[in-house]
Design an enzyme around this catalytic site. Structure first.
Site, PDB file in Angstrom:
ATOM      1  N   TYR A 171      -4.153   3.424   7.598  1.00  0.00           N
ATOM      2  CA  TYR A 171      -5.396   2.654   7.646  1.00  0.00           C
ATOM      3  C   TYR A 171      -6.350   3.331   8.625  1.00  0.00           C
ATOM      4  O   TYR A 171      -6.363   4.552   8.748  1.00  0.00           O
ATOM      5  CB  TYR A 171      -5.116   1.190   8.027  1.00  0.00           C
TER       6      TYR A 171
ATOM      7  N   TYR B 117      -2.703  -2.735 -10.630  1.00  0.00           N
ATOM      8  CA  TYR B 117      -2.673  -2.501  -9.183  1.00  0.00           C
ATOM      9  C   TYR B 117      -1.883  -3.614  -8.473  1.00  0.00           C
ATOM     10  O   TYR B 117      -1.025  -3.338  -7.623  1.00  0.00           O
ATOM     11  CB  TYR B 117      -4.112  -2.412  -8.646  1.00  0.00           C
TER      12      TYR B 117
ATOM     13  N   LYS C 168       0.309   3.422  -2.831  1.00  0.00           N
ATOM     14  CA  LYS C 168      -0.924   4.205  -3.048  1.00  0.00           C
ATOM     15  C   LYS C 168      -0.679   5.719  -3.145  1.00  0.00           C
ATOM     16  O   LYS C 168      -1.167   6.356  -4.083  1.00  0.00           O
ATOM     17  CB  LYS C 168      -1.951   3.884  -1.955  1.00  0.00           C
TER      18      LYS C 168
ATOM     19  N   SER D  60       0.798  -1.244   0.000  1.00  0.00           N
ATOM     20  CA  SER D  60       0.000   0.000   0.000  1.00  0.00           C
ATOM     21  C   SER D  60       0.822   1.281   0.000  1.00  0.00           C
ATOM     22  O   SER D  60       0.265   2.366  -0.174  1.00  0.00           O
ATOM     23  CB  SER D  60      -0.908   0.041   1.223  1.00  0.00           C
TER      24      SER D  60
ATOM     25  N   VAL E 205       1.003  -3.715   3.827  1.00  0.00           N
ATOM     26  CA  VAL E 205       0.930  -5.024   4.485  1.00  0.00           C
ATOM     27  C   VAL E 205       2.188  -5.861   4.250  1.00  0.00           C
ATOM     28  O   VAL E 205       2.342  -6.928   4.836  1.00  0.00           O
ATOM     29  CB  VAL E 205      -0.330  -5.827   4.077  1.00  0.00           C
TER      30      VAL E 205
HETATM   31  N1  GLU Z   1      -1.945  -5.363  -2.261  1.00  0.00           N
HETATM   32  C1  GLU Z   1      -2.596  -5.218  -1.010  1.00  0.00           C
HETATM   33  C2  GLU Z   1      -4.107  -5.278  -1.167  1.00  0.00           C
HETATM   34  O1  GLU Z   1      -4.631  -4.741  -2.082  1.00  0.00           O
HETATM   35  C3  GLU Z   1      -2.177  -3.934  -0.427  1.00  0.00           C
HETATM   36  C4  GLU Z   1      -2.819  -3.709   0.850  1.00  0.00           C
HETATM   37  C5  GLU Z   1      -1.993  -2.974   1.804  1.00  0.00           C
HETATM   38  O2  GLU Z   1      -0.771  -2.941   1.799  1.00  0.00           O
HETATM   39  O3  GLU Z   1      -2.671  -2.382   2.637  1.00  0.00           O
HETATM   40  O4  GLU Z   1      -4.803  -5.870  -0.390  1.00  0.00           O
END
Ligand code: GLU
Length: 428
Positions: free
Chosen positions: A237, A185, A63, A60, A255
């Site tokens: 988060y 993604y 992002k 993430s 994650v």
């Molecule tokens: N690739 C993970 C997902 O889409 C990333 C989530 C994350 O790092 O929070 O669930």
């Protein structure tokens, strides 16, 4: 500094709480003991401690980067039409959108991140991914590699993200085929980084979009400001509130076990430790950032410099002449304070000399305020001179050339002859 970072990392090394991310099978098999800390200063000096060269997937932490890329490429208005900036208070992989706008609440949850991918220009998934990878690579200063196993693993187990993708398509947020967008993604999440790469990402954001090591501008300052804002409110988060209170730095976790934290203007921090808490944040990463912030005073809302420090000294070389010496960074509040002090003193002088030769940086608001000082004094029957050898104030105010000097001595000489001519007060 190195000893300090090794020490603080060692203090948290014994913590074994948390679990590896299970929902992406490949992530469940990494070495849980990995623990790396990297810090980049704003001028690009890197400190590393522990497993700072161990690679893990960015997840993430991609992002904010893809969001920034979309902002850069298609502009704020077009991005805002598809992705909000409100904290969701929900889990990162919640299958939801804002009830009213029917768009993802923010770009730091999966729904918003998937939408952000779709906003990056590209005629095919490969083209879009190439643009994303090149962009991340420019931020860290070297080419990032794809972890094909993690990519395949997430793609095979990605039902939840597919549900989000199709929901977004049904709402008109995704214009492209959801599977194509999701493929990009999953690939962006599976790019491999180290904690040092994260520190470099942090430092680039801290420097307003310039990678301090390569000197290359990879993002505009306005896009960085927007990206950091969203990281503050939504980066950790649904633990963003706790994080801001305790650590106080724009940040993003993934994650894969990484956290990037940014202290604007000062530094970037990268941490890696893959055991996660129930929100999805690295347990040791959060503890370590918290300790660093407390011990080094890194909370971005720490009111560090009182604006009085803008005025370095006020002196009176002759009766009727006051010199106001400023230094440091001159922003609105500092300039306002200089003007207020000069205004308060105005019965005590005929000529005010504002010395900005020791000012490191000045913003437009301060420049505008200070350049008005001379005409304000004139209308009060006084005179204002400026000592501005580097032209930081007069750059945009050529009218002030006539009252501008290179040195305080030259300004004082001129002030003395003005006083002689006008005989309001007699010089010593
Ligand atoms: N690739 C993970 C997902 O889409 C990333 C989530 C994350 O790092 O929070 O669930």
């Amino acid at each position: 500094m190195q000893r300090y970072l090794d020490g603080i990392r060692a203090e948290h090394a014994g913590v074994a709480d948390g679990e590896l991310a299970q929902y992406i099978p490949e992530l469940a098999s990494v070495d849980p003991s990995g623990f790396g800390l990297s810090l980049s200063s704003a001028d690009g000096f890197i400190y590393e401690s522990g497993d700072a060269s161990v690679e893990f997937t960015i997840q993430s932490i991609s992002k904010p980067l893809t969001y920034a890329l979309a902002l850069e490429r298609i502009g704020v208005a077009a991005v805002d039409a598809k992705i909000g900036v409100e904290p969701s208070g929900e889990a990162f992989n919640e299958i939801s959108v804002d009830h009213i706008t029917k768009t993802p609440k923010n770009p730091m949850i999966n729904a918003g991140a998937i939408a952000a991918v779709s906003l990056v220009p590209g005629a095919s998934p490969d083209e879009r991914f190439a643009l994303i990878r090149d962009f991340y690579s420019a931020i860290v200063g070297h080419r990032l590699e794809l972890d094909v196993d993690v990519y395949a693993s997430e793609k095979a187990a990605g039902s939840r993200n597919r549900a989000i993708g199709y929901m977004l398509q049904s709402l008109g947020v995704l214009a492209d085929d959801p599977d194509d967008v999701l493929d990009v993604y999953f690939r962006q999440c599976a790019l491999r980084v180290t904690s040092t790469d994260l520190a470099k990402i942090g430092a680039t954001l801290a420097r307003g979009g310039v990678n301090p090591q390569t000197g290359r501008r990879v993002l505009s300052a306005a896009v960085v400001r927007r990206t950091l804002s969203v990281m503050v409110t939504c980066g950790m988060y649904d633990a963003a509130g706790d994080w801001v209170s305790a650590v106080g730095m724009p940040a993003k976790s993934g994650v894969g076990g990484g956290i990037v934290a940014v202290l604007p203007g000062q530094l970037g921090i990268g941490v890696y430790s893959p055991r996660l808490d129930d929100k999805g944040n690295s347990v040791r990463g959060v503890l370590l950032c918290r300790s660093l912030s407390e011990q080094l005073g890194l909370h971005f809302l720490t009111v560090a410099r009182d604006s009085r420090s803008t005025l370095r000294a006020v002196h009176e070389p002759s009766r009727g002449i006051r010199v106001y010496e400023t230094h440091g960074d001159l922003l609105f509040s500092g300039a306002e304070q200089v003007l207020r002090v000069a205004d308060r003193d105005r019965d005590d002088f005929e000529v005010a000399i504002l010395d900005v030769s020791r000012v490191d940086d000045i913003d437009d608001a301060a420049r505008a305020l200070l350049s008005g000082m001379s005409s304000a004094l004139r209308s009060a029957g006084k005179v204002g001179y400026l000592v501005d050898p580097d032209g930081i104030v007069i750059r945009s105010e050529p009218d002030l050339q006539a009252v501008c000097f290179h040195t305080v001595d030259a300004a004082v000489d001129e002030a003395r002859s003005w006083l002689d001519r006008n005989r309001r007060v007699s010089p010593h």
